[in-house]
Design a protein around this motif. Structure first.
Motif, mmCIF file in Angstrom:
data_model
loop_
_atom_site.group_PDB
_atom_site.id
_atom_site.type_symbol
_atom_site.label_atom_id
_atom_site.label_comp_id
_atom_site.label_asym_id
_atom_site.label_seq_id
_atom_site.Cartn_x
_atom_site.Cartn_y
_atom_site.Cartn_z
ATOM 1 N N PRO A 120 0.820 -1.220 0.000
ATOM 2 C CA PRO A 120 0.000 0.000 0.000
ATOM 3 C C PRO A 120 0.852 1.267 0.000
ATOM 4 C CG PRO A 120 -0.722 -1.523 1.712
ATOM 5 C CD PRO A 120 0.560 -2.059 1.174
ATOM 6 N N GLN A 156 -2.612 5.663 0.732
ATOM 7 C CA GLN A 156 -4.012 5.255 0.702
ATOM 8 C C GLN A 156 -4.971 6.355 1.183
ATOM 9 O OE1 GLN A 156 -5.254 2.008 -0.611
ATOM 10 N NE2 GLN A 156 -3.317 2.597 -1.533
ATOM 11 N N ASP A 157 -4.404 7.484 1.643
ATOM 12 C CA ASP A 157 -5.269 8.616 1.997
ATOM 13 C C ASP A 157 -5.705 9.401 0.762
ATOM 14 O OD1 ASP A 157 -2.583 9.179 1.766
ATOM 15 O OD2 ASP A 157 -2.452 10.452 3.538
ATOM 16 N N ALA A 193 -7.603 9.248 -2.894
ATOM 17 C CA ALA A 193 -8.586 8.380 -3.569
ATOM 18 C C ALA A 193 -8.015 7.714 -4.820
ATOM 19 C CB ALA A 193 -9.825 9.192 -3.928
ATOM 20 N N TYR A 240 -5.121 6.687 -5.411
ATOM 21 C CA TYR A 240 -4.279 5.542 -5.045
ATOM 22 C C TYR A 240 -5.125 4.350 -4.595
ATOM 23 C CZ TYR A 240 0.053 8.126 -5.587
ATOM 24 O OH TYR A 240 1.115 8.805 -6.129
ATOM 25 N N ARG A 241 -6.201 4.638 -3.882
ATOM 26 C CA ARG A 241 -7.097 3.545 -3.473
ATOM 27 C C ARG A 241 -7.721 2.886 -4.701
ATOM 28 N NH1 ARG A 241 -8.470 7.469 0.394
ATOM 29 N NH2 ARG A 241 -10.489 7.942 -0.581
ATOM 30 N N ASP A 242 -8.118 3.708 -5.673
ATOM 31 C CA ASP A 242 -8.704 3.180 -6.919
ATOM 32 C C ASP A 242 -7.687 2.329 -7.675
ATOM 33 O OD1 ASP A 242 -10.905 4.630 -6.215
ATOM 34 O OD2 ASP A 242 -10.619 6.218 -7.715
#
Length: 464
Positions: A310, A313-314, A316, A318-320
């Protein structure tokens, strides 16, 4: 706490130590690793060095408030909202994107009033560092400012303390002028002028150094009055540490587990990355799928071990991206997998021992970034590899300058070309692989972290 009047100072966003609060409010300290940490240790405690860094979390901020710290480190308690604007709003969402050329330009960037508000925080953050360094530095001290988070600090520090020797080191690529000039003109000029406040600006490769110089000429004009010297220091792998660490008990345990996941007699294509947009993990998976499609004989005979840890991850986006990596790996497994064979073994939890185990087992290492300042994975795998490993390497990685001759080089956007390169790597004769690995390891360790740091310090002291 740190004593004042240091002779050597390092400034970076993240420091060598971090603090966490447990349930009963006790602070627990944790040491960090990396090139700077081992570099600074090379000068010894008697050198009077000080590391200025930012408090990153609640534990760090609490440590500063309680006056907890350690000799040789000064942690700055920059307000959390200012740090958030500077670090995520500007450094990671703008400067990182510009230098790695990551924008989807039909939609982004749009430098609006919110960006200008965040930019003011970026200035405040850099000024906090400049003021702390000015306060702590002995007359004529050497100050090594690190990375894109602190591009404005050298000029700010120069104005406060003209007597200091100031160096700035960029750990990222530098964008070519036509991309860099997406930034508002005044901001582009301020960033370049910030670094030109240093006696010496250094980069990981000649390519990034040349791009910086080109940007200076394009934005500031051809006759910029600057005494700033430009240098190149290609950070290498720490061979002694890696070889020792990769044979410890926890790594041997991970090897057993990975071998089981790969299966008897199969080849392993390994990648180890943070799930960072520039690392190009998705196209790597697409190329592996293309390999299984184009070369059906590899089905059930090869496994792609993808360690994608990871990152940020704060944010969006990167989360996607992480979700897409997971989705694509699942899709390949359901499309090609059989009861006894999982084509992609994906691990998303950060585990250094497992990374080293994967390095040791790799038949092929896939390092295909869109752009990368250096990419230490490309340098570490050949050092640790048990049997010799073929390296598939993007020509857009900084490491390409040093390793390109003995790697199989790819265009990171060319999925079909990367699939072909993986096939060539898998079929490379064992002797050739061993020979190439030996040469790759020699190039990769030419400038280990301690020497890399000392070279910069020496060059800064003799500049001018």
């Amino acid at each position: 706490m740190a004593s004042t009047q240091a002779q050597i100072l390092v400034a970076s966003n993240r420091g060598p130590i971090s603090y966490a609060l447990d349930e009963i409010g006790t602070l627990k300290a944790k040491r960090g690793g990396g090139g700077l940490v081992s570099g600074l240790s090379a000068i010894g405690p008697e050198a009077g060095a000080l590391w200025v860094c930012s408090a990153l979390g609640d534990g760090d901020r609490e440590a500063v408030r309680r006056g907890v710290g350690e000799e040789g480190v000064r942690m700055l308690d920059i307000p959390a909202d200012v740090h958030e604007d500077a670090y995520n709003g500007v450094a990671n969402s703008v400067l990182w994107f510009v230098n790695h050329m990551l924008y989807q330009t039909p939609l982004e960037p749009a430098f609006d009033a919110e960006f200008r508000r965040q930019w003011a925080s970026f200035e405040t953050y850099n000024r906090a560092f400049a003021e702390a360094l000015a306060e702590e530095a002995a007359p004529g001290a050497a100050v090594l400012v690190q990375d894109y988070h602190l591009t404005l600090a050298p000029r700010m520090l120069r104005e406060l303390r003209p007597d200091l020797r100031i160096g700035h080191f960029s750990h990222t690529p530098w964008a070519p002028p036509e991309y860099f000039r997406m930034l508002p003109d005044d901001i582009a000029a301020q960033l370049l002028d910030g670094i030109l406040g240093a006696d010496r600006a250094a980069f990981l490769t000649q390519r990034w150094a040349d791009a910086f110089t080109d940007c200076c000429h394009a934005v500031l004009g051809p006759a910029i009055p600057s005494g700033t010297r430009i240098g190149v220091h290609g950070l290498g792998a720490d061979a002694d540490f890696l070889r020792k660490r990769s044979h410890e008990a926890d790594v041997n345990e991970r090897i057993v587990a990975l071998r089981e996941q790969i299966g008897e007699g199969r080849k392993a294509i390994v990648r180890v990355d943070r799930t960072e947009l520039s690392k190009n993990i998705v196209r790597g998976l697409l190329a592996y799928r293309q390999l299984l499609e184009d070369q059906p004989s590899w089905r059930e005979r090869v496994v792609h071990v993808a360690l994608a840890y990871p990152s940020r991850q704060d944010l969006a986006v990167y989360r996607d991206y992480m979700a897409e990596v997971r989705r694509l790996a699942d899709e390949i497994n359901s499309q090609y997998g059989t009861p006894g064979w999982t084509p992609v073994v994906l691990h998303l939890k950060d585990d250094f021992a497992r990374s080293l185990a994967a390095y040791r087992l790799a038949d092929v290492a896939l390092v295909n970034p869109i752009r990368d300042g250096m990419n230490l994975v490309a340098k570490e795998v050949p050092v640790v590899s048990d049997e010799g490993c073929a390296l598939v390497l993007s020509r857009e990685a900084g490491a390409y300058e040093e390793l390109g001759e003995d790697a199989i080089v790819v265009n990171p956007y060319d999925v079909v070309g990367t699939a072909r390169a993986l096939h060539s790597a898998l079929t490379m004769p064992r002797d050739e692989r061993a020979e190439r690995t030996k040469r790759l390891a020699a190039s990769a360790t030419a400038l280990p972290p301690a020497q890399w740091f000392l070279d910069q310090l020496e060059a800064l002291r003799s500049a001018g």
